[in-house]
Design a protein around this motif. Sequence first.
Motif, PDB file in Angstrom:
ATOM      1  N   ALA A  16       3.087  -8.205 -13.164  1.00 11.31           N
ATOM      2  CA  ALA A  16       3.861  -7.178 -12.459  1.00 11.31           C
ATOM      3  C   ALA A  16       2.991  -5.985 -12.090  1.00 11.31           C
ATOM      4  CB  ALA A  16       5.044  -6.737 -13.324  1.00 11.31           C
ATOM      5  N   PHE A  20       2.095  -4.575  -8.359  1.00  6.21           N
ATOM      6  CA  PHE A  20       2.356  -3.197  -7.948  1.00  6.21           C
ATOM      7  C   PHE A  20       1.062  -2.511  -7.524  1.00  6.21           C
ATOM      8  CE2 PHE A  20       2.912   1.345  -8.667  1.00  6.21           C
ATOM      9  CZ  PHE A  20       4.128   1.577  -8.030  1.00  6.21           C
ATOM     10  N   TRP A  23       0.188  -3.533  -4.086  1.00  3.62           N
ATOM     11  CA  TRP A  23       1.045  -2.837  -3.128  1.00  3.62           C
ATOM     12  C   TRP A  23       0.615  -1.379  -2.970  1.00  3.62           C
ATOM     13  CZ3 TRP A  23       4.282   1.369  -4.093  1.00  3.62           C
ATOM     14  CH2 TRP A  23       5.137   1.724  -3.044  1.00  3.62           C
ATOM     15  N   HIS A  24       0.156  -0.788  -4.077  1.00  2.99           N
ATOM     16  CA  HIS A  24      -0.211   0.629  -4.061  1.00  2.99           C
ATOM     17  C   HIS A  24      -1.540   0.872  -3.345  1.00  2.99           C
ATOM     18  CE1 HIS A  24      -0.746   4.762  -5.438  1.00  2.99           C
ATOM     19  NE2 HIS A  24      -1.917   4.435  -5.955  1.00  2.99           N
ATOM     20  N   LEU A 273      -1.574   2.247 -14.852  1.00  3.27           N
ATOM     21  CA  LEU A 273      -1.374   0.797 -14.801  1.00  3.27           C
ATOM     22  C   LEU A 273      -2.473   0.058 -15.559  1.00  3.27           C
ATOM     23  CD1 LEU A 273      -0.319   0.295 -11.060  1.00  3.27           C
ATOM     24  CD2 LEU A 273       1.132   0.013 -13.071  1.00  3.27           C
TER      25      LEU A 273
END
Length: 374
Positions: A16, A20, A23-24, A273
Amino acid sequence: MKTLRVFGFSLAITVAALAFGYWHGGLTALFLLGVLAVLEISLSFDNAIINAAVLKRMSSFWRTMFLTIGILIAVFGMRLLFPLLIVWVTAGLDPVRAMVLALHPPPNGAMEFPDGSPSYEKLIMAAHPQIAAFGGLFLLMLFLEFVFRDREIKWLKWVEAPFARIGRLGQVPVVVAVVVLVVVGTQLTHSVEERAAVLTAGLVGLVTFLFVDGLSRTFRPADIAGGQPGFVPASGRAGLTLFLYLEVLDASFSFDGVTGAFAITSDPIIIALGLGVVGAVFVRSLTIYLVRQETLDRYVFLEHGAHWAIGALALIMLLSIDPRLEVPEVVTASVGMLVIGAALGWSMLRNRRAARAVPAGEEPTQDSISARSS
């Protein structure tokens, strides 16, 4: 299957986080996430061993709290909010403004904006001496409390035995820590203001350790030695205190990772993250694995190795107060892994020697191994 159940959550969180991260910031962010996760896991392996030594004394409720609430504190508290709070305390910049600065750095990786105002990365780096002093003193006290205490099983006997005899004098860890702080604060700083900040932060780290460790001792049941006859897992206030102890310990271990991450990226989302969502979650899964496999009982020198690695990490953090003495993160991680690897090797050798000494037909047990090896 048991191993998959322990690390399954970490793997799911990793997938996950990587999604993310992509995408970031695309492939670049994906690469940085991997680098930061490896950095966190390698720097925190000794943290997992120490956590396991504490966690095995706790009840199932507090173990669950460590894996749920504790993860939220580690990810959002230490890896996201903590750097923002550092900027707030040291630069007077509120966390919202600090987040805006972090998400919108100067062009071309500059340390200042065109108007001359400092970037988020520059503000964090300016706070490094205080961070290193606080974290270094806390971890140094953890190491000194271990090495100056007499133990039935010793790894490096030629060092640990004399230290244990000196420790009978009482308060030796505090005396040594204060002397180290004075030397570091006077010899590695370059201005009166920096000296005062380092000495203050170091004293706060020392007092924090004494406070948390004192609470842990106060609420710890008399039979909480772990694995001994009559052992009762810590619950209630004792479990809460050990939980808080683990959180402060995790915070101290994260200082070097958080500050070192800024040598890789200044994006707080990527740092949170990589260090938190991926790295910290894996460290917690590793801790649970060590507890369930009773690894510390079977490889008795691992805890010793972890504490010696902590001592080395504390020294490296304190030396980094002077930028000229800063040690690369890869070296810091390698030192810890080498020391822990040596402790594991010594433990395996000890177990083999004890097993060979067991008479034919007799099943070796951990008690018989300890008796033959002591």
